[in-house]
Design an enzyme around this catalytic site. Structure first.
Site, short mmCIF file in Angstrom:
data_model
loop_
_atom_site.label_atom_id
_atom_site.label_comp_id
_atom_site.label_asym_id
_atom_site.label_seq_id
_atom_site.Cartn_x
_atom_site.Cartn_y
_atom_site.Cartn_z
N ARG A 100 42.71 80.16 99.83
CA ARG A 100 43.47 79.31 100.97
C ARG A 100 42.34 78.64 101.60
O ARG A 100 41.01 79.31 102.04
CB ARG A 100 44.02 80.07 101.54
N GLU B 215 45.92 71.39 104.72
CA GLU B 215 46.54 70.48 103.50
C GLU B 215 47.83 70.09 103.99
O GLU B 215 48.57 70.78 104.60
CB GLU B 215 46.54 71.42 102.31
N HIS C 115 43.43 71.37 95.34
CA HIS C 115 44.36 72.88 95.21
C HIS C 115 45.11 72.94 93.82
O HIS C 115 46.39 72.96 94.00
CB HIS C 115 45.46 72.78 96.24
N1 LIG Z 1 43.97 77.65 94.14
C1 LIG Z 1 44.98 78.08 93.70
O1 LIG Z 1 45.60 77.31 93.08
C2 LIG Z 1 45.51 79.46 94.00
C3 LIG Z 1 45.10 80.07 95.16
N2 LIG Z 1 45.47 81.48 95.02
C4 LIG Z 1 45.18 82.14 96.40
O2 LIG Z 1 44.36 83.33 96.02
C5 LIG Z 1 44.93 84.53 96.47
C6 LIG Z 1 44.13 85.74 95.69
O3 LIG Z 1 45.12 85.43 94.83
P1 LIG Z 1 45.29 86.82 93.83
O4 LIG Z 1 44.07 87.61 93.68
O5 LIG Z 1 45.99 86.88 92.69
O6 LIG Z 1 45.97 87.90 95.01
P2 LIG Z 1 46.15 89.60 95.03
O7 LIG Z 1 47.19 89.96 96.15
O8 LIG Z 1 46.22 90.22 93.48
O9 LIG Z 1 44.42 89.90 95.34
C7 LIG Z 1 44.12 89.67 96.76
C8 LIG Z 1 43.03 90.65 96.96
O10 LIG Z 1 42.56 90.47 98.16
C9 LIG Z 1 41.97 91.61 98.92
N3 LIG Z 1 41.92 91.38 100.32
C10 LIG Z 1 42.75 90.94 101.33
N4 LIG Z 1 42.11 90.89 102.69
C11 LIG Z 1 40.74 90.87 101.90
C12 LIG Z 1 39.58 90.83 103.00
N5 LIG Z 1 39.47 90.59 104.27
N6 LIG Z 1 38.31 90.90 102.30
C13 LIG Z 1 38.27 90.94 100.99
N7 LIG Z 1 39.36 91.37 100.16
C14 LIG Z 1 40.45 91.23 100.61
C15 LIG Z 1 43.24 92.37 98.83
O11 LIG Z 1 43.19 93.94 98.87
C16 LIG Z 1 43.73 92.27 97.28
O12 LIG Z 1 43.10 93.11 96.40
C17 LIG Z 1 46.14 84.32 96.88
O13 LIG Z 1 46.74 85.08 98.05
C18 LIG Z 1 46.43 82.85 97.26
O14 LIG Z 1 46.54 82.45 98.51
C19 LIG Z 1 46.45 81.82 94.14
C20 LIG Z 1 46.69 81.47 93.21
C21 LIG Z 1 46.33 79.85 92.80
O1 LIG Z 2 50.30 80.59 93.63
C1 LIG Z 2 49.25 80.29 94.50
O2 LIG Z 2 49.15 81.07 95.48
C2 LIG Z 2 48.99 78.88 94.76
O3 LIG Z 2 48.25 78.63 95.41
C3 LIG Z 2 49.53 77.89 93.83
O4 LIG Z 2 48.71 77.24 92.90
C4 LIG Z 2 50.19 76.84 94.81
O5 LIG Z 2 50.81 75.62 94.11
P1 LIG Z 2 52.02 74.90 94.94
O6 LIG Z 2 52.98 75.81 95.07
O7 LIG Z 2 51.28 74.46 96.05
O8 LIG Z 2 52.38 73.92 93.96
#
Ligand SMILES: NC(=O)C1=CN([C@@H]2O[C@H](COP(=O)(O)OP(=O)(O)OC[C@H]3O[C@@H](n4cnc5c(N)ncnc54)[C@H](O)[C@@H]3O)[C@@H](O)[C@H]2O)C=CC1
Ligand SMILES: O=C(O)C(=O)[C@H](O)COP(=O)(O)O
Length: 379
Positions: free
Chosen positions: A215, A244, A261
């Site tokens: 993020r 964004e 993104h």
């Molecule tokens: N750029 C993109 O297209 C995408 C971005 N994302 C973002 O990536 C983030 C992470 O995704 P996942 O790994 O699947 O989520 P997840 O929930 O499986 O893992 C996130 C991890 O971060 C840890 N965490 C929380 N606060 C922390 C801190 N201060 N320092 C270190 N670790 C901490 C949590 O304990 C957890 O294990 C999502 O919340 C989302 O915002 C997710 C998918 C796509």
């Molecule tokens: O899964 C997440 O978290 C993400 O950051 C997605 O890739 C975001 O995609 P949109 O929902 O903005 O299309």
């Protein structure tokens, strides 16, 4: 919930296969996620969003029937969950749906940078901040390639069920590559908002690589811009941005790779989000799951690759770029941001398949034919 077939289901138009999966379950209303207005949801029973729709009292106060809200994304910082709980509205997100896609984005970026600056990935240590689904998927790929990494995750480090070795934040921030995979959080013991603030950014070495595909708000973008304007040569890969779709455009010129993104935008990643919500709605109304993503996904443009030599960094470079070359998305971003805008780039994202859609075989005299998946694990 009303009976199946008479539910009013509102869904983001950017959810692949939603029309097919939810067909027959009620009246279907696609909407544009950024501009969804409260008065268009008055008769909604089910609301299915993506990350660009803020779901809160302002959106739902006039929707008395709504019983289910889902987001087809991993992150849920756009959802006021306390408000949903206060209304007794069931909520689900799609944990892990596009974690592989993000890990592949990071890997593609590393491959591109290794070629651009002529270093071997095997000489680098990757620091992964956030070791949940996405951080883990990335670590598995690095393991398979023999690239060393360190993990920082204060929550999982305390968990008795997680026996991985965790490092301190300072140790991970000192790694050659720092890749961020945390949710956006504003409070609690370890909030991530501006985790990389001015002070932490100032302590980056000139030869480090910083990747943000979680993020935008996890990095203070203004502080990062100031650092770069002062001539710091930290290499930047930025998929996500503060504020964004109105990103700090001055920062783009300082990025080696800049994208809109889309790290999680593999077809599989987005469509898995749809499938997970479909399954959750089925469970909510006690309906058997009858639709499966595997029945909708088309064949990939490249289905099979045969290696004629041993797998090494050169073949890795060629294979990764053949399946997903992040420079395409960097080019689109730089070319189209000013003329078409951030959301347009995301909405018109070209089809991208995950490495797992492609089978790789390798035949040699010693072992005969072996089959690899591009997750780099031998089958
Ligand atoms: N750029 C993109 O297209 C995408 C971005 N994302 C973002 O990536 C983030 C992470 O995704 P996942 O790994 O699947 O989520 P997840 O929930 O499986 O893992 C996130 C991890 O971060 C840890 N965490 C929380 N606060 C922390 C801190 N201060 N320092 C270190 N670790 C901490 C949590 O304990 C957890 O294990 C999502 O919340 C989302 O915002 C997710 C998918 C796509
Ligand atoms: O899964 C997440 O978290 C993400 O950051 C997605 O890739 C975001 O995609 P949109 O929902 O903005 O299309």
């Amino acid at each position: 919930m009303p009976k199946e077939n008479i539910m009013n289901i509102y869904y983001d138009e950017n959810m692949p296969y939603a029309a097919q999966m939810f067909a027959g379950m009620g009246n279907l209303y696609p909407f544009a996620g950024r501009t969804l207005a409260a008065d268009s949801l008055i008769d909604a029973d089910v609301l299915l969003v993506r990350s660009i729709t803020q779901v809160n009292e302002a959106l739902l106060a006039n929707s008395p029937n709504i019983k289910f809200v889902g987001t087809a994304t991993i992150g849920f910082d756009h959802i006021d969950r306390d408000y949903l709980t206060s209304r007794n509205i069931t909520f689900t997100s799609a944990p892990g749906c596009n974690a592989t896609s993000v890990a592949e984005y990071v890997l593609s970026s590393l491959v591109v940078l290794a070629e651009r600056y002529q270093f071997s990935l095997l000489t680098k240590t990757v620091g992964i901040i956030g070791a949940g689904n996405t951080g883990t998927r990335l670590s598995e790929k690095l393991d398979a390639l023999g690239i060393t990494y360190k993990l920082y995750d204060p929550f999982l480090a305390e968990s008795v069920e997680d026996n991985r070795v965790f490092s301190t934040l300072d140790e991970v921030l000192a790694c050659d590559v720092v890749s961020l995979h945390v949710p956006k959080t504003l409070d609690g013991d370890h909030p991530t908002f501006h985790l990389l603030n001015e002070q932490r950014l100032e302590s980056f070495r000139e030869d480090q690589i910083l990747i943000n595909a979680c993020r935008g708000e996890v990095i203070d973008n203004q502080a990062l811009l100031h650092l770069k304007q002062k001539g710091h040569s930290l290499t930047l890969v930025m998929d996500v941005w503060e504020n964004e779709p109105n990103v700090l455009t001055e920062l783009i010129a300082f990025c080696d790779i800049a994208t809109a993104h889309i790290a999680g935008y593999s077809l599989e990643g987005k469509a898995r989000g749809t499938e997970m919500l479909y399954q959750a709605v089925c469970q909510c109304i006690d309906k058997p799951v009858e639709n499966f993503l595997v029945d909708y996904l088309p064949k990939p443009a490249i289905g099979h690759i045969e290696l004629q030599q041993e797998f090494d960094e050169i073949t890795l470079n060629q294979l990764v770029k053949m399946v997903y070359d992040v420079r395409r998305d960097d080019g689109i971003f730089r070319q189209q941001l000013a003329s078409h805008g951030f959301d347009y780039i995301r909405k018109t994202y070209p089809v991208r398949r995950e490495f797992s859609a492609i089978t790789v075989t390798q035949t040699n005299n010693v072992n005969g034919t072996q089959v690899y998946q591009l997750g780099f694990t031998q089958q």
